[in-house]
Design a protein around this motif. Sequence first.
Motif, PDB file in Angstrom:
ATOM      1  N   THR A  36       0.841  -1.199   0.000  1.00  0.00           N
ATOM      2  CA  THR A  36       0.000   0.000   0.000  1.00  0.00           C
ATOM      3  C   THR A  36       0.875   1.247   0.000  1.00  0.00           C
ATOM      4  N   LEU A  37       0.632   2.137  -0.946  1.00  0.00           N
ATOM      5  CA  LEU A  37       1.395   3.372  -1.057  1.00  0.00           C
ATOM      6  C   LEU A  37       0.762   4.453  -0.193  1.00  0.00           C
ATOM      7  N   ASN A  38       1.549   5.042   0.681  1.00  0.00           N
ATOM      8  CA  ASN A  38       1.094   6.147   1.520  1.00  0.00           C
ATOM      9  C   ASN A  38       1.707   7.454   1.011  1.00  0.00           C
ATOM     10  N   PHE A  39       0.942   8.543   1.117  1.00  0.00           N
ATOM     11  CA  PHE A  39       1.354   9.874   0.660  1.00  0.00           C
ATOM     12  C   PHE A  39       1.511   9.940  -0.861  1.00  0.00           C
ATOM     13  N   PHE A  40       0.878   9.027  -1.572  1.00  0.00           N
ATOM     14  CA  PHE A  40       0.897   9.091  -3.037  1.00  0.00           C
ATOM     15  C   PHE A  40       0.057  10.275  -3.488  1.00  0.00           C
ATOM     16  N   ASP A  41       0.625  11.111  -4.347  1.00  0.00           N
ATOM     17  CA  ASP A  41      -0.031  12.325  -4.829  1.00  0.00           C
ATOM     18  C   ASP A  41      -0.541  12.079  -6.242  1.00  0.00           C
ATOM     19  N   PHE A  42      -1.858  12.007  -6.411  1.00  0.00           N
ATOM     20  CA  PHE A  42      -2.432  11.720  -7.724  1.00  0.00           C
ATOM     21  C   PHE A  42      -2.215  12.858  -8.707  1.00  0.00           C
ATOM     22  N   GLN A  43      -1.998  14.055  -8.212  1.00  0.00           N
ATOM     23  CA  GLN A  43      -1.766  15.185  -9.108  1.00  0.00           C
ATOM     24  C   GLN A  43      -0.302  15.308  -9.510  1.00  0.00           C
ATOM     25  N   LYS A  44       0.588  14.888  -8.616  1.00  0.00           N
ATOM     26  CA  LYS A  44       2.033  14.964  -8.887  1.00  0.00           C
ATOM     27  C   LYS A  44       2.707  13.664  -8.441  1.00  0.00           C
ATOM     28  N   PRO A  45       2.415  12.567  -9.110  1.00  0.00           N
ATOM     29  CA  PRO A  45       2.931  11.264  -8.656  1.00  0.00           C
ATOM     30  C   PRO A  45       4.440  11.119  -8.850  1.00  0.00           C
ATOM     31  N   PHE A  46       5.114  10.802  -7.755  1.00  0.00           N
ATOM     32  CA  PHE A  46       6.562  10.592  -7.783  1.00  0.00           C
ATOM     33  C   PHE A  46       6.904   9.636  -6.655  1.00  0.00           C
ATOM     34  N   ILE A  47       7.606   8.568  -6.976  1.00  0.00           N
ATOM     35  CA  ILE A  47       7.943   7.547  -5.988  1.00  0.00           C
ATOM     36  C   ILE A  47       9.459   7.457  -5.859  1.00  0.00           C
ATOM     37  N   PHE A  48       9.964   7.785  -4.683  1.00  0.00           N
ATOM     38  CA  PHE A  48      11.396   7.662  -4.444  1.00  0.00           C
ATOM     39  C   PHE A  48      11.794   6.182  -4.476  1.00  0.00           C
ATOM     40  N   GLY A  49      12.944   5.943  -5.071  1.00  0.00           N
ATOM     41  CA  GLY A  49      13.418   4.573  -5.258  1.00  0.00           C
ATOM     42  C   GLY A  49      13.029   4.013  -6.609  1.00  0.00           C
ATOM     43  N   ILE A  50      12.086   4.689  -7.277  1.00  0.00           N
ATOM     44  CA  ILE A  50      11.656   4.316  -8.628  1.00  0.00           C
ATOM     45  C   ILE A  50      11.948   5.456  -9.597  1.00  0.00           C
ATOM     46  N   ASP A  51      11.420   6.629  -9.289  1.00  0.00           N
ATOM     47  CA  ASP A  51      11.494   7.758 -10.210  1.00  0.00           C
ATOM     48  C   ASP A  51      12.755   8.603 -10.063  1.00  0.00           C
ATOM     49  N   TYR A  99       1.669   3.962 -15.497  1.00  0.00           N
ATOM     50  CA  TYR A  99       2.653   4.205 -14.444  1.00  0.00           C
ATOM     51  C   TYR A  99       2.603   3.130 -13.353  1.00  0.00           C
ATOM     52  N   ILE A 100       1.434   2.881 -12.800  1.00  0.00           N
ATOM     53  CA  ILE A 100       1.299   1.901 -11.719  1.00  0.00           C
ATOM     54  C   ILE A 100       1.385   0.484 -12.259  1.00  0.00           C
ATOM     55  N   LYS A 101       0.946   0.277 -13.476  1.00  0.00           N
ATOM     56  CA  LYS A 101       1.076  -1.056 -14.089  1.00  0.00           C
ATOM     57  C   LYS A 101       2.549  -1.437 -14.198  1.00  0.00           C
ATOM     58  N   ARG A 102       3.402  -0.472 -14.556  1.00  0.00           N
ATOM     59  CA  ARG A 102       4.842  -0.749 -14.628  1.00  0.00           C
ATOM     60  C   ARG A 102       5.418  -0.991 -13.241  1.00  0.00           C
ATOM     61  N   LEU A 103       4.922  -0.234 -12.253  1.00  0.00           N
ATOM     62  CA  LEU A 103       5.378  -0.444 -10.876  1.00  0.00           C
ATOM     63  C   LEU A 103       5.048  -1.861 -10.420  1.00  0.00           C
ATOM     64  N   LYS A 104       3.875  -2.336 -10.795  1.00  0.00           N
ATOM     65  CA  LYS A 104       3.467  -3.691 -10.407  1.00  0.00           C
ATOM     66  C   LYS A 104       4.392  -4.729 -11.030  1.00  0.00           C
ATOM     67  N   LYS A 105       4.842  -4.488 -12.255  1.00  0.00           N
ATOM     68  CA  LYS A 105       5.782  -5.419 -12.890  1.00  0.00           C
ATOM     69  C   LYS A 105       7.125  -5.433 -12.173  1.00  0.00           C
ATOM     70  N   ILE A 106       7.531  -4.283 -11.649  1.00  0.00           N
ATOM     71  CA  ILE A 106       8.798  -4.195 -10.921  1.00  0.00           C
ATOM     72  C   ILE A 106       8.689  -4.892  -9.569  1.00  0.00           C
ATOM     73  N   VAL A 107       7.604  -4.634  -8.864  1.00  0.00           N
ATOM     74  CA  VAL A 107       7.454  -5.115  -7.487  1.00  0.00           C
ATOM     75  C   VAL A 107       6.923  -6.545  -7.436  1.00  0.00           C
ATOM     76  N   GLY A 108       6.022  -6.875  -8.359  1.00  0.00           N
ATOM     77  CA  GLY A 108       5.488  -8.227  -8.403  1.00  0.00           C
ATOM     78  C   GLY A 108       4.468  -8.545  -7.318  1.00  0.00           C
ATOM     79  N   ARG A 109       3.755  -7.535  -6.862  1.00  0.00           N
ATOM     80  CA  ARG A 109       2.751  -7.724  -5.818  1.00  0.00           C
ATOM     81  C   ARG A 109       1.507  -6.910  -6.154  1.00  0.00           C
ATOM     82  N   PHE A 110       0.418  -7.175  -5.445  1.00  0.00           N
ATOM     83  CA  PHE A 110      -0.770  -6.329  -5.570  1.00  0.00           C
ATOM     84  C   PHE A 110      -0.420  -4.949  -5.012  1.00  0.00           C
ATOM     85  N   ILE A 111      -0.812  -3.907  -5.735  1.00  0.00           N
ATOM     86  CA  ILE A 111      -0.469  -2.539  -5.344  1.00  0.00           C
ATOM     87  C   ILE A 111      -1.748  -1.758  -5.058  1.00  0.00           C
ATOM     88  N   GLY A 112      -1.816  -1.175  -3.868  1.00  0.00           N
ATOM     89  CA  GLY A 112      -2.944  -0.335  -3.491  1.00  0.00           C
ATOM     90  C   GLY A 112      -2.457   1.028  -3.039  1.00  0.00           C
TER      91      GLY A 112
END
Length: 315
Positions: free
Chosen positions: A62-77, A106-119
């Motif tokens: 589960t992603l916390n503090f995910f910003d739908f208007q300005k999505p950026f994930i440290f460790g990925i982006d 964007y999240i579909k690619r993250l799921k391929k990297i992580v290999g888990r259900f993403i919420g």
Amino acid sequence: MKRIFELTMKDIEGMDKNTLIETIRTSEGRTVMAETIVTVPPLVYGVSNMELAAAFGSDMITLNFFDFQKPFIFGIDDIGINFSAGPSELQKIVEIASKNAEDFDYIKRLKKIVGRFIGVNIEPVPEGVKYVEGRKLNKENLLKAKEYGFDYVVITGNPNTGVSVSTIIKGIELAKEIFGENMMVIAGKMHGAGSGNIYEDEILKDFVKAGADCILIPAPGTVPGVDLNLAKRQIEAIHESGALAMTTIGTSQEGSQKSTIEFIGVQSKMAGADIQHIGDAGYAGVALPENIMALSIAIRGVRHTYRRMAYSLNK
């Protein structure tokens, strides 16, 4: 039907909401969810907190503090951003976030990297509360959650947001209106969030009536007054209403010694939890990795934990 810790990447990518719910039920209380903060540098250099949580036994992230208007994930982006070059590099975060906002793979690619259900956490903060717009539960952000391809949303509140029972119910209703039967809705409170804890069974039943598929409650030993008996009573009420139940460690105890995590895990399983959640307040936006593994081993042993940890995404 496979249990959640037996799923392959192909299984995860192709699974719909109802099959996910039945898979969790089939797993008999042996589903682990880890929460991670996306706005801080990861605990381990070059490895996102989501990848770390997956590597140590989590089935759902589960992603916390995910910003739908300005999505950026440290460790990925931020791979390729040279922060040592100075403040000018920070502008790249804005540029990348702007591109991500228009990229619905964007999240579909993250799921391929992580290999888990993403919420994702999405917060029904009350009107008038100053809060980041991209994290609020509203129609625009819910539509984006659907378009991005998240597997589930968690309707809850971070500390001091003022999220209340009434705002959660309204949030569930809006989410169901937008998602229909296409995305799992988890809802409830891990802690007071600035407006008090939930101890009444009827409130949990109201969340199910509003359309939630899974109700979250504090795990025994996390919130004052929540013990095995109370958690068991609440989970029985949730199950009687037809929903899944998730116990949560959202009180920074994810940074405790392993014995505490093991105790909470066994107590939660005794109470009847379908999913066990471990929060993001370790050192840097994720639980201590060894505590994710400790929770997994406590509720399903080394056999299934090591399988989940080691199974290749390429199989």
